[in-house]
Write a protein that holds these residues in place. Structure first.
Motif, PDB file in Angstrom:
ATOM      1  N   LEU A  64     -34.558 -35.514 -15.865  1.00  0.00           N
ATOM      2  CA  LEU A  64     -35.176 -34.848 -14.663  1.00  0.00           C
ATOM      3  C   LEU A  64     -36.579 -34.006 -14.913  1.00  0.00           C
ATOM      4  O   LEU A  64     -36.786 -34.137 -16.167  1.00  0.00           O
ATOM      5  CB  LEU A  64     -34.146 -33.634 -14.539  1.00  0.00           C
ATOM      6  N   SER A  65     -37.248 -34.045 -13.960  1.00  0.00           N
ATOM      7  CA  SER A  65     -38.675 -33.389 -14.277  1.00  0.00           C
ATOM      8  C   SER A  65     -38.338 -31.967 -14.440  1.00  0.00           C
ATOM      9  O   SER A  65     -37.655 -31.318 -13.298  1.00  0.00           O
ATOM     10  CB  SER A  65     -39.525 -33.720 -12.927  1.00  0.00           C
ATOM     11  N   VAL A  66     -38.844 -31.008 -15.136  1.00  0.00           N
ATOM     12  CA  VAL A  66     -38.372 -29.783 -15.261  1.00  0.00           C
ATOM     13  C   VAL A  66     -39.714 -28.894 -15.977  1.00  0.00           C
ATOM     14  O   VAL A  66     -40.625 -29.338 -16.247  1.00  0.00           O
ATOM     15  CB  VAL A  66     -37.638 -29.716 -16.665  1.00  0.00           C
ATOM     16  N   LEU A  67     -39.504 -27.702 -15.135  1.00  0.00           N
ATOM     17  CA  LEU A  67     -40.496 -26.692 -15.184  1.00  0.00           C
ATOM     18  C   LEU A  67     -39.949 -25.477 -16.101  1.00  0.00           C
ATOM     19  O   LEU A  67     -39.014 -25.132 -15.386  1.00  0.00           O
ATOM     20  CB  LEU A  67     -41.137 -26.282 -13.997  1.00  0.00           C
ATOM     21  N   LEU A  68     -40.432 -25.099 -17.149  1.00  0.00           N
ATOM     22  CA  LEU A  68     -40.000 -23.972 -17.874  1.00  0.00           C
ATOM     23  C   LEU A  68     -40.964 -22.701 -17.875  1.00  0.00           C
ATOM     24  O   LEU A  68     -42.050 -23.012 -18.092  1.00  0.00           O
ATOM     25  CB  LEU A  68     -39.806 -24.383 -19.384  1.00  0.00           C
ATOM     26  N   LEU A  69     -40.546 -21.514 -17.171  1.00  0.00           N
ATOM     27  CA  LEU A  69     -41.286 -20.436 -17.019  1.00  0.00           C
ATOM     28  C   LEU A  69     -40.812 -19.498 -18.256  1.00  0.00           C
ATOM     29  O   LEU A  69     -39.726 -19.215 -18.362  1.00  0.00           O
ATOM     30  CB  LEU A  69     -40.961 -19.828 -15.592  1.00  0.00           C
ATOM     31  N   GLU A  70     -41.794 -19.298 -19.016  1.00  0.00           N
ATOM     32  CA  GLU A  70     -41.570 -18.153 -20.238  1.00  0.00           C
ATOM     33  C   GLU A  70     -42.536 -16.869 -19.787  1.00  0.00           C
ATOM     34  O   GLU A  70     -43.599 -16.967 -19.934  1.00  0.00           O
ATOM     35  CB  GLU A  70     -41.913 -18.879 -21.429  1.00  0.00           C
ATOM     36  N   ALA A  71     -41.855 -15.783 -19.907  1.00  0.00           N
ATOM     37  CA  ALA A  71     -42.524 -14.507 -19.570  1.00  0.00           C
ATOM     38  C   ALA A  71     -43.353 -14.235 -20.806  1.00  0.00           C
ATOM     39  O   ALA A  71     -44.379 -13.436 -20.509  1.00  0.00           O
ATOM     40  CB  ALA A  71     -41.675 -13.155 -19.592  1.00  0.00           C
ATOM     41  N   GLY A  72     -43.176 -14.718 -22.064  1.00  0.00           N
ATOM     42  CA  GLY A  72     -44.265 -14.377 -23.095  1.00  0.00           C
ATOM     43  C   GLY A  72     -45.215 -15.617 -23.627  1.00  0.00           C
ATOM     44  O   GLY A  72     -45.230 -16.590 -22.771  1.00  0.00           O
ATOM     45  N   PRO A  73     -46.042 -15.444 -24.529  1.00  0.00           N
ATOM     46  CA  PRO A  73     -46.705 -16.307 -24.909  1.00  0.00           C
ATOM     47  C   PRO A  73     -46.085 -17.351 -26.016  1.00  0.00           C
ATOM     48  O   PRO A  73     -44.974 -16.959 -26.152  1.00  0.00           O
ATOM     49  CB  PRO A  73     -47.811 -15.535 -25.971  1.00  0.00           C
ATOM     50  N   ALA A  74     -46.793 -18.424 -26.107  1.00  0.00           N
ATOM     51  CA  ALA A  74     -46.441 -19.477 -26.962  1.00  0.00           C
ATOM     52  C   ALA A  74     -46.407 -18.975 -28.525  1.00  0.00           C
ATOM     53  O   ALA A  74     -47.291 -18.148 -28.671  1.00  0.00           O
ATOM     54  CB  ALA A  74     -47.376 -20.660 -26.721  1.00  0.00           C
TER      55      ALA A  74
END
Length: 550
Positions: free
Chosen positions: A29-39
């Protein structure tokens, strides 16, 4: 140029989110991950930050963190400045509680979430947890059993490469271990003393993962390697978008943490894995004409039945062993201290003191001179029952740094928990005394009890004074950092938010896989079971997505 519609959107990158992206990308699957903080990168694990605390209370480290904007995070029982950047700024991320009913919300916002700061202990739960109603007549049964989850436990443990031993303890199922875990000489003596005195009580090594030298959690690395994962850091999600006709999830609206810019993304499926309080807050803030009381709240259960385990903390000494010993089971890490310790699971059924509590601790691991009694420390975890009025709601009068309503958290012990916590503390006091230990203090939300030399006898007078003054603010509900519930799974949509595969009853193309899905609190760490439920839920979601059943 047309807008990209991903197969799946994952919100949050901690224990649940990292395994979600691993599973979904592995299935193509093509997946988008949203993370509220920094890498997170090598600079966040600078060995220079690894300093011995000025005192065992580390009062000055907590004070400095408080001044920098972390008055809540600095109250975590084992807080150190070394990890302070893995905890949120409380000024930017406030929340509220009822007057006189505090709750300690310890949280992290960065790639990998709390995987960078948790204790690394990964324990299986049992049907004493999953089938508590059937076995004990309390709480509610989960819509899954241990036998259903056992293969997933095997898979996750084998993948992560745990340290642990086959202990053959009925109340703590053995798992799949890559390498053995060690006990210190003092812990071996302690273990023998306990098990000789009480045949139904067991002392075992931790089952844990060592720090990852690559720093990015392995599930995230493996997901990136597929080429199917897109990650957007500093993306603070404020609501999940839904179709006005069908009510199904269509994506999310998020705010750039640094610029304040608002963006919308679209996906065919959504995995919410932002941690229990945050996920519930997001669902409540995603109200629409189709979901007027919050997304997934047709039962009225959203936000309700919120729990955390009952915490108690004890320090002392063990006269049957002297000095200390390092644990060399895992390779030395330049940033993290060695993992390892002992765990006392639920006692056997014939033990009169058996209760829904356990203890995690260590003996002979704190550096002392060779002729000094070994130091011991224990943290107890007890079961909290689900109550409808222990709940998360939105406090619309207060907003965070991104103008999103903050959560209002109520998590209060009832008579059942008060009695259980007393037993939990009394049992630990009696156990340690019987085997030759001397406690200096034990404390919980009910208060601090000092004995013998008192708390931290080697510390300076001011530090001891501040410890006593701040103790109730530190050891209140939330201190266990094992919060659960708020969007519980169930067999019927009338009494739960999610179905047995973590799908929202009201929008089945959205799954919630963090511990908000838990119908009960359990008495051990939640992380391993979160990972297990995530894999199971994602596989079911992919199957339904591909066969057109969503």
């Amino acid at each position: 140029m047309s807008e990209i519609v991903y197969d799946a959107l994952v919100i949050g990158s901690g224990a649940a989110g990292s395994f979600a992206v691993k599973e979904l990308t592995a299935q193509g699957l093509s997946v988008l991950l949203l993370e509220a903080g920094p890498a997170v990168g090598p600079k966040d694990f600078d060995p220079v930050r690894k300093k011995a605390p000025a005192s065992s209370i580390n009062i000055w480290e907590r004070a400095r963190a408080t001044l920098k904007g972390q008055p809540i995070q600095a109250r975590a029982a084992f807080f150190t400045e070394r990890f302070s950047h893995f905890f949120v700024n409380d000024r930017k991320n406030p929340y509220t509680t009822p007057k006189g009913e505090p709750f300690l919300w310890i949280r992290g916002r960065q790639g990998g979430g709390r995987l960078h700061s948790f204790g690394r202990v990964l324990l299986r739960w049992t049907d004493d947890d999953f089938k508590i109603r059937s076995r004990a007549g309390k709480g509610v049964d989960w819509p899954v059993s241990y036998d259903e989850l056992a293969p997933f436990y095997d898979e996750v443990e084998a993948y992560l490469g745990l340290y642990g031993n086959k202990d053959n303890v009925a109340t703590l199922p053995d798992g799949i271990y890559a390498k053995p875990a060690s006990l210190t000489p003092a812990e071996q003596i302690f273990k023998q003393a306990v098990e000789n005195r009480w045949p139904e009580r067991h002392v075992v090594s931790w089952r844990y993962i060592a720090p990852d030298a690559d720093r990015m959690p392995r599930p995230l690395r493996d997901a990136k390697a597929t080429g199917e994962l897109t990650i957007r850091y500093d993306a603070v999600v404020r609501r999940i978008t839904t179709d006005e006709k069908t009510g199904r999830a269509t994506g999310a609206e998020y705010i750039d943490r640094n610029t304040g810019a608002v963006s919308t993304v679209r996906a065919a499926t959504v995995v919410l894995s932002a941690s229990p309080i945050e996920s519930v807050r997001l669902l409540l803030n995603s109200a629409s004409a189709k979901h007027p009381d919050g997304l997934g709240n047709s039962s009225g259960a959203l936000g309700r039945y919120f729990m955390d385990q009952l915490p108690c903390l004890a320090f002392g000494s063990f006269s049957k062993a002297k000095g200390w010993a390092p644990d060399e089971s895992a390779p030395t890490d330049p940033f993290y201290n060695p993992s390892g310790g002992i765990f006392i699971p639920r006692f056997g059924e014939s033990d009169a003191a058996r209760g829904d509590f356990d203890y995690q601790g260590s003996v002979g691991r704190a550096p002392v001179s060779v002729d000094t009694d070994a130091r011991l420390a224990f943290f107890g975890f007890g079961r909290m029952l689900p109550y409808a009025d222990n709940r998360i709601t939105l406090d619309v009068r207060r907003r965070d740094a991104w103008n999103i309503p903050v959560p209002h958290i109520r998590c209060v012990m009832q008579e059942e928990e008060q009695a259980l916590l007393r037993r939990q503390e009394e049992t630990l006091i009696a156990l340690i005394k019987e085997v030759g230990g001397d406690l200096e203090f034990i404390g919980s939300p009910t208060g601090l009890k000092e004995m013998g030399k008192g708390a931290f006898p080697e510390a300076d007078v001011f530090s001891r004074f501040m410890f006593r003054k701040w103790f109730r603010k530190t050891m209140c509900m939330g201190a266990a950092i094992h919060e659960t519930g708020g969007a519980r799974m169930g067999e019927t949509r009338e009494a739960s938010v999610l179905n047995p595969y973590n799908q929202l009853w009201d929008a089945p193309n959205l799954i919630v896989t963090d511990a908000s899905a838990f119908p009960g609190s359990g008495i051990a760490g939640t992380t391993l079971t979160v990972m297990v439920l995530t894999i199971r839920a994602c596989r079911n979601l992919v199957d339904q997505y591909r066969t057109g059943r969503l």
